[in-house]
Enzyme design. Structure first.
Site, PDB file in Angstrom:
ATOM      1  N   HIS A   1      39.382  24.626 136.591  1.00 10.56           N
ATOM      2  CA  HIS A   1      38.813  25.492 137.566  1.00 10.56           C
ATOM      3  C   HIS A   1      37.949  26.549 137.023  1.00 10.56           C
ATOM      4  CE1 HIS A   1      39.489  24.506 141.798  1.00 10.56           C
ATOM      5  NE2 HIS A   1      40.499  24.512 142.028  1.00 10.56           N
TER       6      HIS A   1
ATOM      7  N   GLU B   1      44.991  23.979 138.084  1.00 14.15           N
ATOM      8  CA  GLU B   1      43.689  25.472 137.757  1.00 14.15           C
ATOM      9  C   GLU B   1      43.336  25.418 136.880  1.00 14.15           C
ATOM     10  OE1 GLU B   1      44.337  26.577 140.340  1.00 14.15           O
ATOM     11  OE2 GLU B   1      45.818  25.392 141.415  1.00 14.15           O
TER      12      GLU B   1
ATOM     13  N   ALA C   1      48.993  26.758 143.671  1.00 12.35           N
ATOM     14  CA  ALA C   1      48.538  28.132 142.616  1.00 12.35           C
ATOM     15  C   ALA C   1      47.544  28.456 142.170  1.00 12.35           C
ATOM     16  CB  ALA C   1      48.547  27.440 140.485  1.00 12.35           C
ATOM     17  N   MET C   2      46.731  29.196 142.164  1.00 12.72           N
ATOM     18  CA  MET C   2      46.031  29.971 142.052  1.00 12.72           C
ATOM     19  C   MET C   2      45.005  30.215 140.481  1.00 12.72           C
ATOM     20  SD  MET C   2      43.215  30.924 144.374  1.00 12.72           S
ATOM     21  CE  MET C   2      41.616  32.115 143.397  1.00 12.72           C
ATOM     22  N   GLU C   3      43.370  29.648 140.545  1.00 14.21           N
ATOM     23  CA  GLU C   3      42.857  30.011 139.265  1.00 14.21           C
ATOM     24  C   GLU C   3      42.231  31.038 139.132  1.00 14.21           C
ATOM     25  OE1 GLU C   3      42.071  28.499 142.298  1.00 14.21           O
ATOM     26  OE2 GLU C   3      39.581  28.729 143.069  1.00 14.21           O
TER      27      GLU C   3
HETATM   28  N1  PHE Z   1      42.330  27.574 144.920  1.00  4.29           N
HETATM   29  C1  PHE Z   1      43.043  27.379 144.525  1.00  4.29           C
HETATM   30  C2  PHE Z   1      43.645  25.498 144.757  1.00  4.29           C
HETATM   31  O1  PHE Z   1      43.017  25.528 144.472  1.00  4.29           O
HETATM   32  C3  PHE Z   1      44.475  26.998 146.398  1.00  4.29           C
HETATM   33  C4  PHE Z   1      44.610  28.324 146.303  1.00  4.29           C
HETATM   34  C5  PHE Z   1      43.646  28.505 148.018  1.00  4.29           C
HETATM   35  C6  PHE Z   1      45.941  29.269 146.427  1.00  4.29           C
HETATM   36  C7  PHE Z   1      44.162  30.689 149.015  1.00  4.29           C
HETATM   37  C8  PHE Z   1      45.606  30.220 147.005  1.00  4.29           C
HETATM   38  C9  PHE Z   1      44.655  30.742 148.018  1.00  4.29           C
HETATM   39  O2  PHE Z   1      44.059  25.811 142.930  1.00  4.29           O
HETATM   40 ZN    ZN Z   2      41.644  24.275 143.761  1.00  6.04          ZN
END
Ligand code: PHE
Ligand code: ZN
Length: 884
Positions: free
Chosen positions: A324, A321, A285-287
């Site tokens: 974050h 997420e 997933a992505m924050e």
């Molecule tokens: N930043 C995201 C997380 O740790 C991970 C992620 C990195 C998602 C790169 C997509 C691309 O929650």
């Molecule tokens: Zn993360």
């Protein structure tokens, strides 16, 4: 300083004059080379004319000179596969721009300008799933780490913070829902069945947190009132048919928001919080600020289609997420070397959250199991790197268990040393001091040091030294004194031959064997290479319990009698230490067996000790089932391999299976009784019912190892009666590993029952790829040709091939077929999705730790990959490091 100039290749790489032309190698980026960007970008306006095959992007940046940076007469904007359609500065067309590789240089002479650029992209052709891409008829974005440059030209680095306004327009029928970061400020109809929306995010952010989603989605809505009284509208966006499966995610989100207020004093800061589930996603997933994008796997769940483990993972990732928003978004990273600043800290935060929700002891055990079976091998292999790396070619390769999980352990140690209250003062200071900034790991350590009142001078080595520290422990007894001696060493890793001792916080207790009690737990920080500590008043030699709660991410080596381990497994008041004693007992026996160090008598007495401990655990009715389930689980094959200098994966598998069958036979009655008892527990979400399902699944595994035919009937009954996925899957897992007639019937039934449900069909692929069945290789080969298999969907690729690569008896097939299969996959996937392809390289990369016959085959496959033309940066880097 001006040295004789060496001719440069067009991409700026120095090259010796007479050397033959080398194939172009992706450059190495170094942490020490950091410099701030010459320009600030206070405002960014993005206008999207959306189409699945053609999206036009117009971006308007206000830029001004950065007083903290060396002045530059060009504005260097990153791009990846883009061509500028038009460029204006302050409204005037620019023709003297320059393309430098994929990047764009715009000359700028004044102090402040407005730069506008038009580009055009094809989301439907974006199979890398980075930037703007099409998934299931909708459009979505993924920009971390360097995906934004695939959408428009921009200073795509996390220390350039900008305030974004986004306008999207598209066909209302195709894109009824239009979402971006922040709050929606306006929307309306346009001609020709089109509509538009405008979003504004008041919080300055780096480009990697940008997100946009457009498509046919429905929302589950709810709301949350923050501690400051702000009413937040929550929405989880999915395809209409998935709505009923979003309840758990929504409940998890509300619990996360509440917990972050209570545990860290963090309040949410926008009027809306949106989550979108997409089925094509490279990671979990992505924050993105105010608009998290999730892999469907970490959103959708109901009891018929998701296991207890899936439910827990959803809660953890939703929390991750959400957390974050402060640890990552309000305070972001100065550069990508600081990735653990946000990831290590946020993993710790999600672990503490899950510990609070799901129970401390068992969650801690699970987290340690992941660390030791995934991060330890990384730390002892060719890809080892510190939690704050020094260099990279492709940052996507550094989203690792080291940066994430070891990063979390390092911060957890600070918390252990400070105690939770003082640690909280440290994090409060960190959030206050760096809010709105792009910070470094050093900033974090300093804030904890100042806020919690800790001296972390030497502790900073945990950020710079790679490798899992080894601690050798011995306890001797003289008169009425127990003498504990400790010795630490940090192993050499690539580029780091010499290491210094680090502070290692060890929680320990000394048990009186007669009474089964200890005088209190002590926290000892081992900060030198060696130490000796004396404990008076022990007439009898005590039993040592050390690294309780897994207070330090190290590997403990000690020679301890099986009797002491049986004692600790039964009596220790620290749940983790009980589990650990059991693991030590099992690991000691299995490693000795694999290394051929056991005589028949020793094999017998080793099994007896294990049997004694198992018997006590199975008979202990004070124990709750979820803990019982942990205590009776065997060490993973990867953790066992880690204990052996040069491992024979075939032997590890055989010995582990043999022990499984021995336990199953020896305790057939007790395990059968546990299976019957837990099968009678009605389905529920409470810890007791969940624990019962765990023990039920494990009992079945042991029983099947001892008596395949008899257990196949038991498993089939469990499968047929299952009213939830946990039971159905644990039964099918066992059946898939047996050579019995029930096997195919159950697999076919499962497929028919869940046909078209992608997340469940992923399980169907995985169960066959991880099975103990002798013909796994043939099964996987056949599954690769199944009409439901595709290289385009990362979940499906992982469901089949990651599962397979983690199944040692098949992957390490002595004829090398498993290695060839994974190498073929990497080569086929690399042009489609390099990020996902590169994630398969580490499984081949551990050849130095494998017996010579297989090692040569693994190396051969790596060399075959390395020789392929046009490898991606991702795969190139991983393969060369693995061979290096
Ligand atoms: N930043 C995201 C997380 O740790 C991970 C992620 C990195 C998602 C790169 C997509 C691309 O929650
Ligand atoms: Zn993360």
């Amino acid at each position: 300083m001006d040295i004789a100039r060496t001719p440069s290749t067009p991409d700026g790489n120095p090259q010796l004059a007479d050397a033959p032309p080398e194939p172009k190698q992706p450059p190495i980026i170094r942490r020490e080379d950091y410099t701030p960007f010459a320009w600030l970008v206070p405002e960014t306006r993005l206008e999207f004319d959306l189409g699945l095959e053609r999206t036009k992007v117009r971006s308007t940046l206000t830029v001004e000179r950065n007083p903290a940076a060396a002045p530059d007469s060009v504005l260097r904007l990153n791009g990846d596969g883009l061509t500028p359609i038009s460029i204006t500065v302050d409204g005037n067309a620019v023709n003297d721009f320059a393309m430098v590789g994929d990047d764009l240089d715009v000359p700028l002479t004044g102090e402040a300008h407005t730069v506008a650029i038009e580009t055009e992209i094809d989301p439907s052709a974006n199979t890398q799933l980075m930037g703007l891409y099409a998934s299931n008829g909708m459009l979505c974005t993924q920009c971390e780490a360097e995906g934004f440059r695939r959408i428009t030209f921009f200073p795509d680095r996390p220390d350039v913070l900008s305030t974004y306004t986004v306008r999207m327009e598209g066909r209302a029928e195709t894109f009824p829902v239009l979402l971006a970061n922040g709050n929606r400020t306006d929307a309306g109809e346009a001609e020709g069945g089109r509509h538009w929306a405008e979003w504004h995010d008041p919080w300055p952010k780096p480009s990697y947190l940008f997100a946009l989603v457009a498509g046919q989605l429905e929302a589950r809505r709810d709301s949350f009132t923050t501690m400051g009284g702000r009413e937040v509208d929550l929405a989880i966006w999915v395809r209409a048919e998935d709505l009923p499966r979003t309840e758990h995610a929504m409940e998890s989100l509300k619990r996360s928001m509440k917990w972050d207020e209570e545990a860290f004093g963090r309040e949410y800061d926008l009027d809306v919080f949106n989550i979108v589930a997409v089925s094509d996603f490279n990671m979990g997933a992505m924050e993105n600020k105010g608009l998290n994008v999730f892999n469907t796997k970490y959103v959708l769940a109901d009891y018929e289609t998701a296991t207890d483990g899936n439910f827990e993972a959803i809660e953890g990732v939703i929390g991750h997420e959400y957390f974050h928003n402060w640890s990552g978004n309000r305070i972001t990273c100065r550069d990508w070397f600081q990735l653990s600043l946000k990831e290590g800290f946020t993993v710790l935060r999600d672990q503490l959250f899950s510990q609070a929700m799901q129970g401390e002891a068992v969650k801690r055990i699970e987290d340690v199991r992941v660390l030791r079976s995934v991060q330890f091998p990384e730390d002892s292999g060719p890809l080892a790197h510190p939690i704050r790396p020094d260099s990279y070619r492709e940052i996507s390769n550094f989203y690792t268990a080291t940066v994430y999980n070891k990063g979390a352990e390092v911060i957890r140690m600070m918390r252990t040393m400070a105690g939770p209250e003082r640690f909280r003062e440290g994090t409060d200071l960190y959030f206050e001091r760096h809010d709105g900034e792009a910070a470094t790991c050093e900033d974090f350590v300093k804030a904890i040091e100042d806020g919690a009142g800790l001296d972390l001078g030497q502790f900073r080595l945990w950020y710079s030294q790679a490798g899992t520290p080894r601690v050798d422990v011995a306890l001797r007894h003289e008169g009425d004194t127990a003498i504990l001696s400790l010795r630490q060493s940090v192993p050499a890793t690539p580029d780091q031959p010499e290491k210094e001792p680090m502070p290692i916080p060890l929680k320990l207790a000394l048990f009186d064997r007669e009474t089964g009690t200890h005088r209190g737990e002590q926290l000892l920080v081992l900060d030198e290479a060696e130490a000796e500590i004396r404990y008076d008043g022990f007439a009898q030699p005590p039993v040592l319990s050390i690294n309780r709660g897994y207070s330090a991410p190290v590997s403990i080596h000690r020679s301890v009698s099986p009797a002491d381990l049986v004692f600790l497994a039964a009596k220790d008041d620290d749940s983790f230490a009980r589990y650990e004693a059991m693991q030590e007992l099992l690991v000691g026996h299995l490693v000795a067996a694999v290394e051929g160090r056991l005589s028949d008598t020793e094999r017998g007495s080793g099994r007896e000790a294990i049997g004694e401990a198992f018997g006590a655990i199975l008979a202990d009715d004070q124990l709750d089932d979820s803990m019982r389930g942990e205590l009776i689980s065997l060490p993973t094959q990867s953790y066992l391999a880690e204990q052996i200098e040069i491992a024979d994966p075939g032997l590890i598998h055989e010995e582990r299976e043999a022990l499984k069958a021995w336990v199953g036979e020896r305790f057939a009655t007790q395990l059968g009784a546990h299976h019957d008892r837990t099968s009678a527990v009605p389905f529920g979400l409470d810890a007791a019912a969940k624990g019962a399902r765990k023990v039920k699944g494990q009992a079945l595994v042991y029983l099947a190892a001892a008596d395949p035919a008899g257990s196949a009937r038991r498993a089939m009954t469990q499968y047929e009666r299952a009213d939830n996925m946990t039971d159905r899957q644990s039964a099918l897992l066992v059946l898939a590993g047996l050579d019995v007639p029930e096997r195919q019937a159950a697999l076919d039934d499962f497929y028919r029952r869940f046909e078209g449900d992608a997340l469940v069909i992923d399980k169907w692929f995985t169960l066959q790829a991880i099975s103990t069945h002798p013909d796994v290789l043939e099964h996987v080969e056949a599954l690769a040709d199944h009409p439901d298999f595709t290289l385009r969907n990362p979940n499906r690729v992982r469901a089949l091939y990651m599962a397979f690569a983690g199944n040692p008896h098949a992957f390490h097939s002595a004829d090398g077929r498993g290695y060839r299969m994974i190498a073929d996959l990497i080569l086929a996937l690399d042009p489609i999705n390099p990020q996902t392809a590169a994630r398969f390289v580490p499984s081949l990369g551990r050849w130095r730790r494998i017996e010579p016959g297989r090692a040569a085959l693994m190396r051969g496959e790596l060399e075959r990959i390395a020789a392929a033309p046009n490898l991606s940066r991702d795969t190139f880097e991983q393969v060369t490091r693995s061979l290096g």
